[in-house]
Design an enzyme around this catalytic site. Structure first.
Site, short mmCIF file in Angstrom:
data_model
loop_
_atom_site.label_atom_id
_atom_site.label_comp_id
_atom_site.label_asym_id
_atom_site.label_seq_id
_atom_site.Cartn_x
_atom_site.Cartn_y
_atom_site.Cartn_z
N MET A 190 -9.41 7.57 -1.38
CA MET A 190 -10.36 8.02 -0.35
C MET A 190 -10.89 9.40 -0.72
O MET A 190 -10.14 10.25 -1.19
CB MET A 190 -9.64 8.12 1.01
CG MET A 190 -8.92 6.84 1.41
SD MET A 190 -8.23 6.97 3.05
CE MET A 190 -7.23 5.48 3.11
N HIS A 225 -8.11 0.21 -4.40
CA HIS A 225 -9.10 0.06 -3.32
C HIS A 225 -9.87 1.37 -3.18
O HIS A 225 -9.35 2.34 -2.66
CB HIS A 225 -8.33 -0.30 -2.04
CG HIS A 225 -9.17 -0.44 -0.82
ND1 HIS A 225 -8.63 -0.48 0.45
CD2 HIS A 225 -10.53 -0.56 -0.65
CE1 HIS A 225 -9.60 -0.61 1.34
NE2 HIS A 225 -10.76 -0.65 0.70
N MET A 281 -11.44 -6.05 5.65
CA MET A 281 -10.69 -4.97 6.31
C MET A 281 -10.34 -5.42 7.73
O MET A 281 -11.22 -5.83 8.49
CB MET A 281 -11.53 -3.69 6.38
CG MET A 281 -11.80 -3.02 5.03
SD MET A 281 -10.34 -2.64 4.05
CE MET A 281 -9.42 -1.56 5.14
N ASP A 341 -4.86 3.19 -2.27
CA ASP A 341 -6.02 3.53 -1.45
C ASP A 341 -6.60 4.86 -1.88
O ASP A 341 -6.00 5.92 -1.70
CB ASP A 341 -5.59 3.59 0.03
CG ASP A 341 -5.28 2.21 0.57
OD1 ASP A 341 -6.16 1.34 0.48
OD2 ASP A 341 -4.15 2.00 1.06
N ASP A 396 -6.67 -6.48 4.66
CA ASP A 396 -6.12 -5.13 4.48
C ASP A 396 -6.09 -4.37 5.80
O ASP A 396 -7.13 -4.06 6.38
CB ASP A 396 -6.98 -4.37 3.46
CG ASP A 396 -6.41 -3.00 3.10
OD1 ASP A 396 -5.34 -2.63 3.63
OD2 ASP A 396 -7.04 -2.30 2.29
N HIS A 414 -0.83 -1.59 -4.16
CA HIS A 414 -2.18 -1.34 -3.61
C HIS A 414 -2.37 0.16 -3.46
O HIS A 414 -1.56 0.84 -2.81
CB HIS A 414 -2.31 -2.05 -2.27
CG HIS A 414 -3.65 -1.91 -1.60
ND1 HIS A 414 -4.69 -2.79 -1.82
CD2 HIS A 414 -4.12 -1.00 -0.71
CE1 HIS A 414 -5.74 -2.43 -1.09
NE2 HIS A 414 -5.42 -1.34 -0.40
N SER A 426 0.84 -1.21 0.00
CA SER A 426 0.00 0.00 0.00
C SER A 426 0.87 1.26 0.00
O SER A 426 1.57 1.54 0.97
CB SER A 426 -0.90 0.01 1.23
OG SER A 426 -1.48 1.30 1.36
N MET A 464 -12.32 3.69 -1.54
CA MET A 464 -13.08 4.00 -0.32
C MET A 464 -13.81 5.30 -0.61
O MET A 464 -13.47 6.38 -0.09
CB MET A 464 -12.12 4.12 0.87
CG MET A 464 -11.63 2.77 1.35
SD MET A 464 -10.12 2.86 2.31
CE MET A 464 -8.93 2.86 0.98
C1 DX5 Z 1 -6.72 1.63 5.15
C2 DX5 Z 1 -6.15 1.15 3.85
C3 DX5 Z 1 -5.00 0.22 3.95
C4 DX5 Z 1 -3.78 0.81 4.62
C5 DX5 Z 1 -2.89 -0.28 5.12
O1 DX5 Z 1 -7.87 2.36 4.90
O2 DX5 Z 1 -7.14 0.48 3.11
O3 DX5 Z 1 -4.67 -0.28 2.67
O4 DX5 Z 1 -3.04 1.60 3.75
O5 DX5 Z 1 -1.84 0.33 5.77
P1 DX5 Z 1 -1.10 -0.30 7.03
O6 DX5 Z 1 -0.31 -1.46 6.53
O7 DX5 Z 1 -0.27 0.83 7.50
O8 DX5 Z 1 -2.16 -0.70 8.01
ZN ZN Z 2 -6.50 -0.53 1.21
#
Ligand code: DX5
Ligand code: ZN
Length: 214
Positions: free
Chosen positions: A35, A64, A135, A33, A173, A31, A6, A66
């Site tokens: 948001m 991913h 999650m 993220d 995740d 990966h 990520s 969100m």
């Molecule tokens: C959280 C994300 C994860 C996050 C994981 O909302 O979906 O992908 O980046 O990061 P770590 O490994 O730091 O928990």
């Molecule tokens: Zn994620």
């Protein structure tokens, strides 16, 4: 175990180099993220940034989402270079039509569930999706502690995948370290998403190898 790195935990001032470095260090997926500040509190990146970093690695991009109303953006993310597009079961779209909408872009489709969502919401869709994401932290931020109580969901998914002989992959995740990756592996996960434990490590190659080797 496969590893999806990520980039949320990477150095954004050199994002392209970080993507290249993590792919050279043995990650199986990048990966990303996404948001929107509505579905989750945080705001990160969109299709323009994904398009810009896509040439920095040849491994698949695991995107991913969100975001609310994810269906509005599937085509944009597909065109930007996503290989897997994952959206949340809680994001408001009709699940079946959203799954089909991703498929119509020609990309792989994933569905994610937040910690408070029951795994049953995912089970009936398993035959239609490529990736089921559990999650193991509350979505929104990196660096949170892993929630071991989510492993019962992973076990339920694994059981169903085996029972029906499906190819659907199971991803966890959040909060992944070599210790928590072991729990995920024992519960039946195929892919671990890890940000902090990879990008904040002094030895990225080793951090990835340790998760892969569980
Ligand atoms: C959280 C994300 C994860 C996050 C994981 O909302 O979906 O992908 O980046 O990061 P770590 O490994 O730091 O928990
Ligand atoms: Zn994620």
């Amino acid at each position: 175990m496969k590893v999806a790195a990520s980039v949320l935990a990477s150095d954004f001032s050199k994002l392209g180099d970080e993507v290249e470095r993590v792919s050279r260090s043995g990650a199986d997926f990048v990966h990303i993220d996404v948001m929107d500040g509505v579905f989750v509190r945080n705001i990160t990146m969109g299709p323009a940034i994904i398009r810009a970093i896509r040439p920095c690695a040849s491994i698949p991009f695991d995107v991913h989402l969100m975001i609310t109303e994810p269906s509005r953006y599937f085509a944009d993310f597909a065109e930007a270079g996503a290989d897997i597009i994952t959206f949340h079961a809680e994001a408001g779209s009709n699940l079946l039509s959203a799954i089909n909408a991703v498929k119509s872009t020609g990309k792989k489709v994933g569905v994610a569930i937040k910690p408070a969502t029951m795994v049953d919401e995912l089970l009936e869709y398993l035959p239609m999706i490529d990736l089921a994401v559990v999650m193991t932290v509350e979505p929104g931020f990196g660096g949170q502690p892993f929630m071991p109580e989510m492993m019962s969901k992973v076990r339920a998914l694994r059981e169903e995948v085996c029972k029906q002989g499906l190819k659907t992959l199971i991803e966890v995740d959040g909060g992944i370290t070599k210790e928590t990756a072991k729990m995920a592996a024992q519960s039946g996960a195929d892919i671990c998403v890890a940000g902090t434990s990879i990008f904040k490590s002094s030895d990225m190659k080793r951090a990835i190898a340790e998760i892969k080797g569980v």
